[in-house]
Design a protein around this motif. Structure first.
Motif, PDB file in Angstrom:
ATOM      1  N   LEU A  17       0.827  -1.203   0.000  1.00 15.39           N
ATOM      2  CA  LEU A  17       0.000   0.000   0.000  1.00 15.39           C
ATOM      3  C   LEU A  17       0.866   1.259   0.000  1.00 15.39           C
ATOM      4  N   ALA A  18       1.940   1.239   0.802  1.00 18.24           N
ATOM      5  CA  ALA A  18       2.833   2.403   0.846  1.00 18.24           C
ATOM      6  C   ALA A  18       3.501   2.632  -0.506  1.00 18.24           C
ATOM      7  N   THR A  77       9.619  10.262  14.689  1.00 16.50           N
ATOM      8  CA  THR A  77       8.424  10.309  15.538  1.00 16.50           C
ATOM      9  C   THR A  77       7.360  11.203  14.922  1.00 16.50           C
ATOM     10  N   THR A  78       7.794  12.312  14.330  1.00 14.95           N
ATOM     11  CA  THR A  78       6.838  13.191  13.645  1.00 14.95           C
ATOM     12  C   THR A  78       6.144  12.453  12.502  1.00 14.95           C
ATOM     13  N   GLN A  79       6.927  11.762  11.679  1.00 15.60           N
ATOM     14  CA  GLN A  79       6.337  10.998  10.573  1.00 15.60           C
ATOM     15  C   GLN A  79       5.417   9.905  11.099  1.00 15.60           C
ATOM     16  N   ALA A 117       8.347   0.950   8.895  1.00 16.20           N
ATOM     17  CA  ALA A 117       9.024   0.840   7.600  1.00 16.20           C
ATOM     18  C   ALA A 117       8.920   2.138   6.810  1.00 16.20           C
ATOM     19  N   SER A 118       7.774   2.793   6.882  1.00 13.31           N
ATOM     20  CA  SER A 118       7.597   4.034   6.127  1.00 13.31           C
ATOM     21  C   SER A 118       8.454   5.162   6.688  1.00 13.31           C
ATOM     22  N   LEU A 151      16.374   0.284  14.136  1.00 14.03           N
ATOM     23  CA  LEU A 151      15.843   0.126  15.488  1.00 14.03           C
ATOM     24  C   LEU A 151      15.201   1.426  15.972  1.00 14.03           C
ATOM     25  N   VAL A 152      15.817   2.550  15.656  1.00  9.72           N
ATOM     26  CA  VAL A 152      15.213   3.838  16.029  1.00  9.72           C
ATOM     27  C   VAL A 152      13.870   4.023  15.315  1.00  9.72           C
ATOM     28  N   ALA A 153      13.790   3.590  14.059  1.00  5.58           N
ATOM     29  CA  ALA A 153      12.520   3.686  13.334  1.00  5.58           C
ATOM     30  C   ALA A 153      11.450   2.830  13.986  1.00  5.58           C
TER      31      ALA A 153
END
Length: 470
Positions: A17-18, A77-79, A117-118, A151-153
């Motif tokens: 979808l992305a 985090t914003t995304q 992932a996005s 990992l941060v994502a």
């Protein structure tokens, strides 16, 4: 290969979808491909150049890697907050997933992994073409930096969803989306704002936020040194970061399952209260067409959540320049003039696109017994009025240094904003308001022309202020 309905199958569905949501077309794909190839070749050249250079953890690198990790985490985090709001309030397939014969927890975890992932895509596109060649051509320990970004994502996706749910619980379903957009803008610009505050503090932190980190020993030892050691492939540091990331991810997916479902259910409620006008239906109309269209567009723009977030982000990036201009006087006046022209003209273009291209009832306007040109001019006037504070504020700050420069800045900003608005009116393609964040992909020519107008106007304003303040 995954079993239908399993977690892996759903994650693959989210990724599909992305990918389908990305812009298509040979022109855009060719430009992106060429730029990416050049970037990758640059990374390979850099990797070859430093192949024999020893790279190892050093206390000097600690504060920089700690700050870079915080910056990447705040942007991710914003995304994640924006993606979570889209999942909750602009659902595409969540209704089907939650009514399918599978545990809701699986659907939520799949959504979380898809969000992770996005949000990792942007940082990976910026960092991996440099990191991966360097790691493969002589410094394999830097593959730890690749793992650190992923990992941060993962953690940022969970934190973004948790913040979105918390805001929905505190603010309620009516205001959750608007408050969430503003909060996402604050989180995204918070690191930049903090760095500017530290850079101009009176305690001697003249080197900005990194200097503040160095002064307090952050990034060199203890828990704050984990990003540095993990980026250089230290197994213990990577294990600790992975433990925290997977722990946060699992906790949000499991503990907040009920809150997610209730927030999604309440998300279908109206985001604003429906109240009858005090003066009845007559209060919705005015004596002239221009006033009627102006009032209608102003109300629509003032309550658009995505627009509120964009305005908040521009304020976050403009306020430090305003504070510096007030403290330093004429030294930063040309920079402030150029920034004012760029921000105001680009915002005027965005507002005009919303008013013209994202019209909810274009067929009604086509058949209405009114002059289409007058209606479009009224839309442009509404957009310019909302962008006016961003044109006036820099001029007011510049005025104590040079009144003539302030007048020139205000005049150039107005002309650039009007020109950008006319470009959007003439070239913008019809779309829905939900496509606001991706409107540039509809007309590349309009985007480039508007940017060119803003740059030329900003250069003229900066040059005029520079010469008039001498």
């Amino acid at each position: 290969m995954a079993r239908p309905g399993s977690l892996g199958w759903l994650v693959r569905h989210e990724m599909r979808l992305a990918w389908r949501g990305r812009p298509r077309g040979w022109g855009g794909a060719l430009i992106v491909g060429v730029l990416l190839a050049i970037y990758v070749l640059g990374g390979i050249a850099l990797a070859i150049a430093i192949r024999d250079l020893p790279l190892r953890p050093h206390p000097v690198l600690g504060p920089w890697l700690f700050g870079a990790t915080l910056l990447i985490a705040s942007l991710m985090t914003t995304q994640a907050m924006l993606a979570s709001q889209q999942t909750l309030y602009e659902t595409r397939d969540l209704d089907l997933l939650l009514t399918a014969p599978l545990p809701p927890r699986i659907a939520i975890l799949a959504k979380l992994l898809g969000i992770g992932a996005s949000v990792a895509t942007t940082s990976a596109g910026l960092l991996f073409p440099m990191l991966v060649p360097i790691a493969l051509l002589g410094h394999p320990r830097l593959l730890g930096a690749v793992a650190l970004v992923l990992l941060v994502a993962l953690a940022a996706a969970a934190v973004g969803l948790a913040l979105t749910l918390a805001l929905a619980r505190v603010a309620g379903p009516r205001a959750a989306r608007t408050v969430g957009q503003v909060a996402a803008a604050l989180v995204g610009g918070g690191f930049f704002l903090a760095s500017q505050v530290a850079a101009h503090a009176k305690d001697g932190a003249a080197r900005g936020l990194i200097g503040w980190f160095e002064a307090h020993g952050l990034g060199r030892a203890g828990w704050s040194a984990l990003p540095m050691h993990a980026a250089f492939g230290d197994g213990m540091a990577l294990s600790l970061v992975a433990l925290v990331a997977f722990g946060v991810f699992a906790a949000v997916g499991i503990v907040l399952e009920r809150q997610f479902l209730s927030t999604y259910t309440d998300g279908g409620m109206h985001m604003t209260r429906r109240r009858a006008p005090r003066r009845g239906m007559a209060g919705l109309f005015h004596a002239s067409l221009r006033r009627t269209v102006f009032a209608k567009e102003w109300r629509l723009l003032a309550r658009d959540p995505a627009l509120i977030a964009q305005i908040a982000m521009r304020l976050i990036y403009m306020l430090p320049l305003v504070f510096v201009g007030v403290r330093n006087g004429g030294a930063t006046a040309p920079v402030l003039a150029m920034a004012g022209v760029l921000i105001a003209s680009q915002l005027a273009g965005s507002l005009t696109w919303l008013a013209v291209a994202a019209e909810d009832a274009p067929d009604l306007l086509v058949v209405a017994p009114v002059d289409p040109a007058a209606a479009r001019r009224a839309k442009l006037a509404a957009a310019l009025t909302m962008a006016a504070p961003f044109a006036v504020l820099p001029a007011l700050v510049i005025a104590p240094t040079t009144v003539a420069g302030a007048i020139v800045t205000l005049l150039v900003t107005t002309l650039a904003s009007v020109a950008t608005g006319w470009v959007e009116m003439a070239m913008a393609k019809p779309a829905t308001r939900s496509q606001f964040a991706r409107r540039q992909k509809g007309s590349l020519a309009a985007t480039l022309l508007a940017l060119l107008i803003a740059l030329i106007g900003g250069g003229i304003a900066a040059g005029a202020v520079f010469f008039l303040s001498r």
